[in-house]
Design a protein around this motif. Structure first.
Motif, PDB file in Angstrom:
ATOM      1  N   VAL A   8       0.848  -1.191   0.000  1.00 33.69           N
ATOM      2  CA  VAL A   8       0.000   0.000   0.000  1.00 33.69           C
ATOM      3  C   VAL A   8       0.883   1.239   0.000  1.00 33.69           C
ATOM      4  CG1 VAL A   8      -1.747   1.301   1.251  1.00 33.69           C
ATOM      5  CG2 VAL A   8      -1.865  -1.200   1.206  1.00 33.69           C
ATOM      6  N   GLY A   9       0.884   1.959  -1.109  1.00 37.96           N
ATOM      7  CA  GLY A   9       1.673   3.174  -1.219  1.00 37.96           C
ATOM      8  C   GLY A   9       2.835   3.010  -2.174  1.00 37.96           C
ATOM      9  N   ALA A  10       2.887   3.874  -3.185  1.00 34.32           N
ATOM     10  CA  ALA A  10       3.948   3.783  -4.197  1.00 34.32           C
ATOM     11  C   ALA A  10       4.885   4.981  -4.111  1.00 34.32           C
ATOM     12  CB  ALA A  10       3.344   3.672  -5.592  1.00 34.32           C
ATOM     13  N   GLY A  11       5.358   5.230  -2.885  1.00 33.19           N
ATOM     14  CA  GLY A  11       6.407   6.227  -2.710  1.00 33.19           C
ATOM     15  C   GLY A  11       7.758   5.544  -2.818  1.00 33.19           C
ATOM     16  N   PHE A  12       8.789   6.157  -2.245  1.00 28.99           N
ATOM     17  CA  PHE A  12      10.125   5.562  -2.305  1.00 28.99           C
ATOM     18  C   PHE A  12      10.139   4.168  -1.681  1.00 28.99           C
ATOM     19  CE2 PHE A  12      11.210  10.164  -2.378  1.00 28.99           C
ATOM     20  CZ  PHE A  12      11.887  10.175  -3.585  1.00 28.99           C
ATOM     21  N   ALA A  13       9.488   4.016  -0.525  1.00 28.55           N
ATOM     22  CA  ALA A  13       9.482   2.731   0.159  1.00 28.55           C
ATOM     23  C   ALA A  13       8.670   1.695  -0.610  1.00 28.55           C
ATOM     24  CB  ALA A  13       8.933   2.887   1.580  1.00 28.55           C
ATOM     25  N   GLY A  14       7.482   2.068  -1.061  1.00 32.32           N
ATOM     26  CA  GLY A  14       6.629   1.130  -1.781  1.00 32.32           C
ATOM     27  C   GLY A  14       7.246   0.647  -3.070  1.00 32.32           C
ATOM     28  N   VAL A  15       7.825   1.560  -3.836  1.00 26.75           N
ATOM     29  CA  VAL A  15       8.478   1.185  -5.088  1.00 26.75           C
ATOM     30  C   VAL A  15       9.674   0.280  -4.811  1.00 26.75           C
ATOM     31  CG1 VAL A  15       9.876   2.100  -6.995  1.00 26.75           C
ATOM     32  CG2 VAL A  15       7.689   3.163  -6.425  1.00 26.75           C
ATOM     33  N   GLY A  16      10.449   0.615  -3.768  1.00 29.42           N
ATOM     34  CA  GLY A  16      11.607  -0.211  -3.431  1.00 29.42           C
ATOM     35  C   GLY A  16      11.212  -1.623  -3.031  1.00 29.42           C
ATOM     36  N   ALA A  17      10.196  -1.741  -2.184  1.00 30.22           N
ATOM     37  CA  ALA A  17       9.745  -3.065  -1.744  1.00 30.22           C
ATOM     38  C   ALA A  17       9.186  -3.868  -2.916  1.00 30.22           C
ATOM     39  CB  ALA A  17       8.685  -2.918  -0.654  1.00 30.22           C
ATOM     40  N   ALA A  18       8.397  -3.232  -3.767  1.00 31.01           N
ATOM     41  CA  ALA A  18       7.797  -3.919  -4.909  1.00 31.01           C
ATOM     42  C   ALA A  18       8.863  -4.405  -5.885  1.00 31.01           C
ATOM     43  CB  ALA A  18       6.804  -3.003  -5.617  1.00 31.01           C
ATOM     44  N   ARG A  19       9.871  -3.592  -6.124  1.00 26.76           N
ATOM     45  CA  ARG A  19      10.945  -4.005  -7.043  1.00 26.76           C
ATOM     46  C   ARG A  19      11.724  -5.180  -6.466  1.00 26.76           C
ATOM     47  NH1 ARG A  19      12.494  -2.049 -11.519  1.00 26.76           N
ATOM     48  NH2 ARG A  19      14.562  -2.947 -11.199  1.00 26.76           N
ATOM     49  N   ASN A  20      12.061  -5.123  -5.187  1.00 27.40           N
ATOM     50  CA  ASN A  20      12.811  -6.221  -4.576  1.00 27.40           C
ATOM     51  C   ASN A  20      12.028  -7.528  -4.623  1.00 27.40           C
ATOM     52  OD1 ASN A  20      14.908  -4.494  -3.998  1.00 27.40           O
ATOM     53  ND2 ASN A  20      14.293  -4.140  -1.879  1.00 27.40           N
ATOM     54  N   LEU A  21      10.749  -7.465  -4.292  1.00 26.89           N
ATOM     55  CA  LEU A  21       9.925  -8.676  -4.320  1.00 26.89           C
ATOM     56  C   LEU A  21       9.697  -9.146  -5.747  1.00 26.89           C
ATOM     57  CD1 LEU A  21       7.332  -7.624  -1.598  1.00 26.89           C
ATOM     58  CD2 LEU A  21       8.979  -9.500  -1.413  1.00 26.89           C
ATOM     59  N   GLY A  22       9.473  -8.201  -6.663  1.00 26.78           N
ATOM     60  CA  GLY A  22       9.256  -8.571  -8.055  1.00 26.78           C
ATOM     61  C   GLY A  22      10.455  -9.271  -8.648  1.00 26.78           C
ATOM     62  N   LYS A  23      11.653  -8.793  -8.348  1.00 30.18           N
ATOM     63  CA  LYS A  23      12.875  -9.427  -8.870  1.00 30.18           C
ATOM     64  C   LYS A  23      13.094 -10.795  -8.237  1.00 30.18           C
ATOM     65  CE  LYS A  23      16.469  -6.649  -9.109  1.00 30.18           C
ATOM     66  NZ  LYS A  23      17.399  -5.558  -8.715  1.00 30.18           N
ATOM     67  N   HIS A  24      12.800 -10.900  -6.926  1.00 33.67           N
ATOM     68  CA  HIS A  24      13.022 -12.181  -6.248  1.00 33.67           C
ATOM     69  C   HIS A  24      12.075 -13.265  -6.765  1.00 33.67           C
ATOM     70  CE1 HIS A  24      14.317 -14.777  -2.898  1.00 33.67           C
ATOM     71  NE2 HIS A  24      13.056 -15.166  -2.841  1.00 33.67           N
ATOM     72  N   PHE A  25      10.825 -12.893  -6.998  1.00 32.08           N
ATOM     73  CA  PHE A  25       9.820 -13.874  -7.427  1.00 32.08           C
ATOM     74  C   PHE A  25       9.533 -13.797  -8.929  1.00 32.08           C
ATOM     75  CE2 PHE A  25       8.651 -13.178  -2.888  1.00 32.08           C
ATOM     76  CZ  PHE A  25       8.832 -14.480  -2.438  1.00 32.08           C
TER      77      PHE A  25
END
Length: 625
Positions: A8-25
C-alpha cells in the motif's frame, strides 16, 4: 496455491519493496504482487520545492509506475485509494475494489503536520504532494500579479512578502527556490525586486537540526546573502489571510505562508487497525512487523521504530530510511514465506544534503565530509541519478538529468544555465547543410570519381597498412604502389586544404594498439577492398542523411567515430579536424529544423516508447484471473 503480497503506497518505500519482491519472485508464478497507490506515478518528494518554486515543470517529478515496473510482469499496478484494512479477512479495501493479501507491506507515507496551529489549513500552503506544490506555484504567481496592480502601498508590500515556516530541509530548500524565482517574476510584471521580502521562521533555536554547526553556519550565510530574514526560537501561532502572528507577538504581513514545519503519518491510515505512535506513525518491532500483526510490515515515513543503532531515535522520515526499511520489509516477507529467521533493522545513513536554490547547497557526508557550493550540488544530483539507476530506470535517470540541466530556464542550476537546450536550432541549419554537403561530395568522389577525385572502387588500395602492402601484386612495382596509395590518401578529405601548403597528418603512423584492431578486421587485401568500397557508400549516405536531416544525432555521432578512425589510421589531416566539433554541435537537434527528424523521431519515439515501456495510463487496474 497463489500467495498474494499487497503493498500500500507507491512512494520511495513502496516502489523499493515492490521491485525487490518482483525481482526475487520473477520466475515464481505462484506469487502475485500488487502495488496500490492513489496516483499512477511515483512523486519524487525531495524535489517538490523545485516545482513549487518554478524551477521545473510538474512532470519533472512525476515518474510513471509502468515505466518503472515494465520488466517485472509479476508486479500488478493498481490506481486506487485505500479506505480500510480488514485484518481478520486479510483484505485491503479500496475505494473501487477489494484486494486479498497473505502478506502486507504498508508504505502509505506521510503528510504535513500543522500541529493544530490556527489558520494553517485555511490560509497556509503545505508542500507534501504534487498537487500542493502546484498550488504554491500558482499562488506565488497570483501574488506577484496582484501586487503589480495594487495601489495600496501596505497591501502591495504584503503581496510581495513570502513566509516559510520551518527551517528544516524542506523549508530551507523552499525559501531558496523563491529567491531565485521572484527576480524573474518581478521583471516579467515590471515590479521593483527590492520590494520583495523573504522570511524563514523557525520555532527551534537553530536551523537544519540533523546536520552540524558547519552546515548551519554556511546555510545561514548563503540565505542572508540572498536577503532572507531568519527568525529563530519564535514559532507561528496563527496564520491569517494577510499576515502571520509569532509567539513573541510580532506580526509579519504576507499573503503567502508556506508551512514546512513538520510531518506526520498519512491520516488515511489512522483507521486501518494498527497501534500508533508519535505523529500517527504505525508502531513496529525491530523486524518492521506491525505490532500485533505478524504478516504485516511497515516501511518508509509511516513506520515508527526506535532504532538502537541510532541512539534510540525513531526511524527518520528521509529517503535513505525509506529505501532501507523497504529493503528489510521485502527481505522479511521472503524470510517469512520461506520459514527463515527475520532480520532486524539497523539504520545507516550516508549523509544529508540541502539545496538553497539551484546554485547553492551544503552537505554532510558520512558524518565527516563537509561540502558546499558546486561539489555539494554535484553530489546531490549524483545521489538522485543513483536512485533511478538503483530502481533499474535508465530512462528516468536521463529524464532527471534532462530536466535539471538541459531544460532549466533562467540559469537556475549549478552550471548557471550554460547547458540549457532551449536555443533556436534554426541557426544550425546552414551548418548542417554545409557539413552534409562536404560528406556528400567526398562520397561522390570516392564512389564515382566526381569533382576531380579518384574512385575507391578501382584497383588501387588506399589503406596505408604495412600488412596489406606486403601483398602487392607483381604487375606493379612497390614504388608505383606507394605513390598511388599516397595520392589516394590525399583524397580522403582533399576538399579543404590550405592552398600552397602541405597538410599535416594527425598521426603520421598508426598506433600499435589500433594497428592490431585494424589487422583483425582487415587481414588481407580482399577484405580491405570491400571495406574501402563500403566506407565510400557510408560517406555518401552520411551526406544525404545530414542534408535531409534524418537521424542527425546518430549520423553525427557516427562521423565522430569515423573521423577518429581516419585519424588513427594515419589518413586524416589537421586541416579537417573541424569535422569533429561540427558533428558534436549538430547533435544538439539540428535535424529537427527543416529536416525529417522533425517527423521521424517523434514517430519512432512513440513506437519504441510503447514497445519498451508498455502503455502508461492514468488509472491502473488489477489483472483479474
Amino acid at each position: 496455491m497463489t500467495k498474494n503480497i499487497v503493498i500500500v503506497g507507491a512512494g520511495f518505500a513502496g516502489v523499493g519493496a515492490a521491485r525487490n519482491l518482483g525481482k526475487h519472485f520473477k520466475k515464481d508464478e505462484s506469487v502475485n504482487i500488487t502495488l496500490i497507490d492513489k496516483n499512477s506515478f511515483l512523486t519524487y518528494m525531495t524535489e517538490l520545492h523545485e516545482v513549487a518554486g518554478g524551477r521545473v515543470e510538474p512532470d519533472a517529478v512525476k515518474y510513471d509506475l509502468q515505466r518503472i515496473f515494465h520488466r517485472l510482469k509479476n508486479v500488478h499496478l493498481v490506481t486506487d485509494k485505500v479506505m480500510d484494512i480488514n485484518h481478520e479477512t486479510q483484505q485491503v479495501m479500496g475505494e473501487h475494489d477489494t484486494y486479498p493479501f497473505d502478506y502486507l507491506i504498508v508504505t502509505a507515507g506521510g503528510e504535513a503536520n500543522d500541529f493544530g496551529v490556527k489558520g494553517v489549513k485555511e490560509n497556509g500552503f503545505t508542500i507534501w504532494s504534487i498537487e500542493a506544490a502546484e498550488r504554491i506555484r500558482e499562488h506565488v504567481i497570483d501574488c506577484v500579479y496582484a501586487a503589480a496592480r495594487e495601489h495600496d502601498e501596505a497591501k502591495h508590500l504584503a503581496l510581495l512578502s513570502f513566509v516559510v515556516c520551518g527551517a528544516g530541509f524542506t523549508g530551507v530548500e523552499m525559501i531558496g527556490e523563491l529567491t531565485e524565482w521572484l527576480p524573474e517574476l518581478c521583471k516579467e510584471h515590471k515590479l521593483n525586486y527590492d520590494e520583495v521580502s523573504y522570511h524563514l521562521v523557525e520555532a527551534a533555536p537553530s536551523i537544519l537540526n540533523t546536520v552540524t554547526e558547519v552546515e548551519r553556519e554556511r546555510a545561514v550565510k548563503i540565505m542572508e546573502k540572498q536577503g532572507i530574514e531568519i527568525s529563530l526560537g519564535d514559532g507561528i501561532v496563527a496564520v491569517e489571510k494577510d499576515h502571520i502572528e509569532l509567539a513573541s507577538g510580532k506580526q509579519i504581513p504576507s499573503y503567502c505562508t508556506i508551512w514546512t514545519a513538520g510531518v506526520k503519518a498519512n491520516t488515511d491510515a489512522s483507521t486501518w487497525g494498527f497501534e500508533y505512535g508519535r505523529a500517527g506513525r504505525i508502531l513496529a518491532d525491530e523486524h518492521l512487523q506491525a505490532n500485533g500483526h505478524n504478516n504485516v510490515f511497515v516501511a518508509g515515513d509511516i513506520a515508527y521504530y526506535e532504532d538502537p543503532n541510532q541512539d534510540g531515535r525513531p526511524i527518520p522520515q528521509i529517503v535513505q530510511a525509506a529505501e532501507q526499511t523497504a529493503d528489510l520489509a521485502a527481505e522479511n516477507v521472503i524470510a517469512l514465506m520461506n520459514g527463515s529467521e527475520l532480520k532486524s533493522y539497523k539504520g545507516k545513513y550516508d549523509g544529508n544534503m540541502v539545496s538553497i536554490g539551484g546554485r547553492h547547497s551544503v552537505s554532510l557526508l558520512y558524518d565527516k565530509y563537509h561540502l558546499q557550493g558546486f561539489f555539494s550540488t554535484l553530489v546531490k544530483h549524483a545521489a538522485n541519478v543513483k536512485y533511478f539507476l538503483s530502481i533499474g530506470s535508465l530512462y528516468y535517470a536521463w529524464t532527471y538529468v534532462r530536466h535539471e540541466f538541459f531544460k532549466i530556464e533562467g540559469g537556475k542550476n549549478m552550471f548557471g544555465g550554460h547547458l540549457a537546450a532551449h536555443g533556436n536550432m534554426l541557426w544550425l541549419l546552414p551548418l548542417r547543410l554545409y557539413y552534409g554537403g562536404m560528406w556528400l561530395i567526398e562520397g561522390l568522389k570516392k564512389c564515382f570519381g566526381m569533382f576531380g577525385g579518384s574512385s575507391w572502387f578501382g584497383d588501387t588500395l588506399v589503406f596505408p597498412f604495412e600488412w596489406l602492402k606486403e601483398e602487392v601484386v607483381s604487375s606493379a612495382s612497390t614504388a608505383e604502389s606507394a605513390e598511388a596509395t599516397t595520392e589516394a590518401i590525399k583524397q580522403v578529405f582533399a576538399f579543404n586544404y590550405t592552398h600552397g601548403e602541405e597538410p599535416m597528418l594527425v598521426f603520421k603512423e598508426m598506433p600499435n594498439w589500433f594497428a592490431s584492431i585494424m589487422k583483425f578486421f582487415m587481414p588481407n587485401r580482399e577484405v580491405a577492398f570491400f571495406m574501402q568500397k563500403f566506407m565510400s557508400v557510408v560517406e555518401l549516405a552520411i551526406g544525404l542523411a545530414l542534408i535531409v536531416g534524418l537521424f542527425t544525432w546518430l549520423v553525427s555521432a557516427g562521423t565522430v567515430v569515423l573521423v577518429s578512425m581516419f585519424c588513427l589510421s594515419g589518413m586524416f589531416y589537421w586541416a579537417n579536424m573541424w569535422f569533429i566539433p561540427v558533428a558534436i554541435a549538430l547533435m544538439a537537434g539540428a535535424g529537427r529544423t527543416f529536416g525529417l527528424d522533425y517527423y521521424v523521431m517523434p514517430w519512432l519515439g512513440r513506437i519504441f516508447d510503447k514497445w519498451i515501456w508498455g502503455q502508461p495510463k492514468h488509472i491502473y487496474k488489477e489483472h483479474k484471473a
